[in-house]
Design a protein around this motif. Structure first.
Motif, PDB file in Angstrom:
ATOM      1  N   LEU A 138     -47.041 -10.469 -41.787  1.00 43.72           N
ATOM      2  CA  LEU A 138     -46.190 -10.391 -42.974  1.00 43.72           C
ATOM      3  C   LEU A 138     -44.721 -10.443 -42.582  1.00 43.72           C
ATOM      4  N   PRO A 139     -43.846 -10.952 -43.506  1.00 45.41           N
ATOM      5  CA  PRO A 139     -42.397 -10.910 -43.252  1.00 45.41           C
ATOM      6  C   PRO A 139     -41.939  -9.463 -43.031  1.00 45.41           C
ATOM      7  N   SER A 140     -40.961  -9.280 -42.179  1.00 38.11           N
ATOM      8  CA  SER A 140     -40.518  -7.937 -41.785  1.00 38.11           C
ATOM      9  C   SER A 140     -39.598  -7.290 -42.820  1.00 38.11           C
ATOM     10  N   THR A 141     -40.148  -7.141 -44.015  1.00 37.00           N
ATOM     11  CA  THR A 141     -39.510  -6.374 -45.089  1.00 37.00           C
ATOM     12  C   THR A 141     -40.550  -5.389 -45.614  1.00 37.00           C
ATOM     13  N   ALA A 142     -40.138  -4.441 -46.425  1.00 36.32           N
ATOM     14  CA  ALA A 142     -41.073  -3.443 -46.944  1.00 36.32           C
ATOM     15  C   ALA A 142     -42.106  -4.101 -47.863  1.00 36.32           C
ATOM     16  N   HIS A 143     -43.369  -3.730 -47.672  1.00 35.78           N
ATOM     17  CA  HIS A 143     -44.466  -4.253 -48.481  1.00 35.78           C
ATOM     18  C   HIS A 143     -45.280  -3.079 -49.032  1.00 35.78           C
ATOM     19  N   ALA A 144     -45.685  -3.198 -50.303  1.00 34.67           N
ATOM     20  CA  ALA A 144     -46.560  -2.207 -50.916  1.00 34.67           C
ATOM     21  C   ALA A 144     -47.998  -2.574 -50.573  1.00 34.67           C
ATOM     22  N   ILE A 145     -48.710  -1.650 -49.915  1.00 31.76           N
ATOM     23  CA  ILE A 145     -50.101  -1.844 -49.523  1.00 31.76           C
ATOM     24  C   ILE A 145     -50.951  -0.928 -50.401  1.00 31.76           C
ATOM     25  N   GLU A 146     -52.004  -1.506 -50.989  1.00 35.21           N
ATOM     26  CA  GLU A 146     -52.915  -0.701 -51.803  1.00 35.21           C
ATOM     27  C   GLU A 146     -54.343  -1.068 -51.428  1.00 35.21           C
ATOM     28  N   ILE A 147     -55.170  -0.036 -51.238  1.00 37.78           N
ATOM     29  CA  ILE A 147     -56.585  -0.227 -50.955  1.00 37.78           C
ATOM     30  C   ILE A 147     -57.325   0.432 -52.096  1.00 37.78           C
ATOM     31  N   ARG A 148     -58.219  -0.361 -52.734  1.00 41.16           N
ATOM     32  CA  ARG A 148     -58.913   0.208 -53.887  1.00 41.16           C
ATOM     33  C   ARG A 148     -60.323  -0.348 -54.019  1.00 41.16           C
ATOM     34  N   LYS A 149     -61.131   0.459 -54.699  1.00 44.24           N
ATOM     35  CA  LYS A 149     -62.507   0.088 -54.998  1.00 44.24           C
ATOM     36  C   LYS A 149     -62.889   0.859 -56.252  1.00 44.24           C
ATOM     37  N   PRO A 150     -63.591   0.200 -57.192  1.00 41.57           N
ATOM     38  CA  PRO A 150     -64.019   0.921 -58.393  1.00 41.57           C
ATOM     39  C   PRO A 150     -64.816   2.177 -58.028  1.00 41.57           C
ATOM     40  N   GLY A 151     -64.502   3.277 -58.721  1.00 41.97           N
ATOM     41  CA  GLY A 151     -65.166   4.554 -58.472  1.00 41.97           C
ATOM     42  C   GLY A 151     -64.503   5.398 -57.400  1.00 41.97           C
ATOM     43  N   TYR A 152     -63.452   4.878 -56.758  1.00 43.23           N
ATOM     44  CA  TYR A 152     -62.751   5.591 -55.700  1.00 43.23           C
ATOM     45  C   TYR A 152     -61.275   5.739 -56.073  1.00 43.23           C
ATOM     46  N   VAL A 153     -60.630   6.758 -55.507  1.00 40.03           N
ATOM     47  CA  VAL A 153     -59.199   6.965 -55.720  1.00 40.03           C
ATOM     48  C   VAL A 153     -58.449   5.949 -54.853  1.00 40.03           C
ATOM     49  N   PRO A 154     -57.548   5.150 -55.442  1.00 40.35           N
ATOM     50  CA  PRO A 154     -56.825   4.153 -54.645  1.00 40.35           C
ATOM     51  C   PRO A 154     -55.893   4.818 -53.617  1.00 40.35           C
ATOM     52  N   ARG A 156     -52.354   4.206 -51.613  1.00 40.48           N
ATOM     53  CA  ARG A 156     -51.135   3.396 -51.664  1.00 40.48           C
ATOM     54  C   ARG A 156     -50.170   3.854 -50.581  1.00 40.48           C
ATOM     55  N   THR A 157     -49.523   2.881 -49.962  1.00 41.78           N
ATOM     56  CA  THR A 157     -48.511   3.187 -48.959  1.00 41.78           C
ATOM     57  C   THR A 157     -47.547   2.010 -48.873  1.00 41.78           C
ATOM     58  N   THR A 158     -46.453   2.224 -48.178  1.00 45.75           N
ATOM     59  CA  THR A 158     -45.481   1.161 -47.934  1.00 45.75           C
ATOM     60  C   THR A 158     -45.355   0.990 -46.432  1.00 45.75           C
ATOM     61  N   VAL A 159     -45.301  -0.269 -45.987  1.00 46.78           N
ATOM     62  CA  VAL A 159     -45.188  -0.548 -44.564  1.00 46.78           C
ATOM     63  C   VAL A 159     -44.158  -1.643 -44.344  1.00 46.78           C
ATOM     64  N   THR A 160     -43.382  -1.505 -43.270  1.00 47.30           N
ATOM     65  CA  THR A 160     -42.403  -2.527 -42.888  1.00 47.30           C
ATOM     66  C   THR A 160     -42.801  -3.076 -41.522  1.00 47.30           C
ATOM     67  N   PRO A 161     -43.350  -4.296 -41.481  1.00 46.06           N
ATOM     68  CA  PRO A 161     -43.761  -4.880 -40.198  1.00 46.06           C
ATOM     69  C   PRO A 161     -42.560  -5.082 -39.278  1.00 46.06           C
ATOM     70  N   ARG A 162     -42.796  -4.931 -37.974  1.00 45.49           N
ATOM     71  CA  ARG A 162     -41.766  -5.131 -36.958  1.00 45.49           C
ATOM     72  C   ARG A 162     -42.258  -6.198 -35.985  1.00 45.49           C
ATOM     73  N   PRO A 163     -41.464  -7.219 -35.734  1.00 50.64           N
ATOM     74  CA  PRO A 163     -41.876  -8.229 -34.760  1.00 50.64           C
ATOM     75  C   PRO A 163     -42.146  -7.595 -33.397  1.00 50.64           C
ATOM     76  N   GLY A 164     -43.302  -7.924 -32.807  1.00 50.08           N
ATOM     77  CA  GLY A 164     -43.647  -7.414 -31.485  1.00 50.08           C
ATOM     78  C   GLY A 164     -44.210  -6.009 -31.477  1.00 50.08           C
ATOM     79  N   LEU A 165     -44.328  -5.356 -32.631  1.00 48.35           N
ATOM     80  CA  LEU A 165     -44.859  -3.998 -32.699  1.00 48.35           C
ATOM     81  C   LEU A 165     -45.804  -3.908 -33.901  1.00 48.35           C
ATOM     82  N   ALA A 166     -47.098  -3.877 -33.638  1.00 46.76           N
ATOM     83  CA  ALA A 166     -48.090  -3.838 -34.719  1.00 46.76           C
ATOM     84  C   ALA A 166     -48.014  -2.516 -35.472  1.00 46.76           C
ATOM     85  N   GLN A 167     -48.112  -2.598 -36.788  1.00 46.68           N
ATOM     86  CA  GLN A 167     -48.142  -1.411 -37.647  1.00 46.68           C
ATOM     87  C   GLN A 167     -49.593  -1.167 -38.056  1.00 46.68           C
TER      88      GLN A 167
END
Length: 194
Positions: A138-154, A156-167
């Motif tokens: 992803l581009p190295s700006t802040a991104h909203a990440i959401e993981i969801r599935k029906p019947g489960y509580v979603p 949510r977090t925000t992540v800023t990718p860094r070149p050369g350093l996996a998040q």
């Protein structure tokens, strides 16, 4: 009194001035030299919303249209967070129009997402990207990440990718959503108590 004087001639820049007139006294104006009209510079970028400077002065965000002095070489710089900056030069004829289009190259970083249950869905900035467990670039700006599935509580977090350093985004187990009682059952219970 004070009066506004304007001179217009096709193909030239208008001349505007305020003059002070005194009763019964002649007033000389001029000689007046009409200048050549400005040129129009149009700047577009992909993605849009990039900052634009022309000759080192900030002029706004793309897409953008600005007046510039004609017959001069203008250095146009386009920049946006998470992307490589780009520069172009442009010359606009008097009364002319020139378009500068720039495709910005993303500065990418790696995001590793792991979630349970494995078939939960992953959304990045509101866009479904498939199953939750995957590695993204992803581009190295802040991104909203959401993981969801029906019947489960979603989750949510925000992540800023860094070149050369996996998040890493790890969600060991999504908690189940609390059971929702039906309106009919709630209403019957309320009525029975009266």
């Amino acid at each position: 009194g004070s009066h506004r004087v304007e001179l217009h001639l096709a193909g030239f820049k208008p001349w505007v001035s305020d003059v002070q007139a005194v009763a019964n006294e002649p007033l000389g104006i001029g000689p007046v030299r009409l200048g050549v009209p400005d040129g129009r510079l149009v700047v577009r970028s992909n993605p849009a919303g990039a900052s634009v400077t022309v000759g080192g002065a900030y002029r706004g965000r793309t897409p953008l249209e600005v007046d510039v002095s004609p017959d001069l070489e203008h250095l146009v710089a386009v920049a946006r967070d998470g992307y490589e900056s780009a520069t172009r030069s442009a010359r606009v004829a008097p009364g002319g129009r020139v378009t500068v289009e720039v495709s910005l190259e993303a500065i990418l970083g790696e995001v590793i997402v792991r979630a349970n249950p494995a078939d939960a869905r992953l959304l990045v900035d509101g866009t479904d990207r498939g199953t939750a467990s995957q590695t993204l670039r992803l581009p190295s700006t802040a991104h909203a990440i959401e993981i969801r599935k029906p019947g489960y509580v979603p989750h949510r977090t925000t992540v800023t990718p860094r070149p050369g350093l996996a998040q890493n985004v790890e969600v060991p187990v999504l908690p189940r959503a609390p059971a929702v009682q039906s309106t009919a059952a709630t209403g019957a219970r309320a009525t029975g108590g009266q």
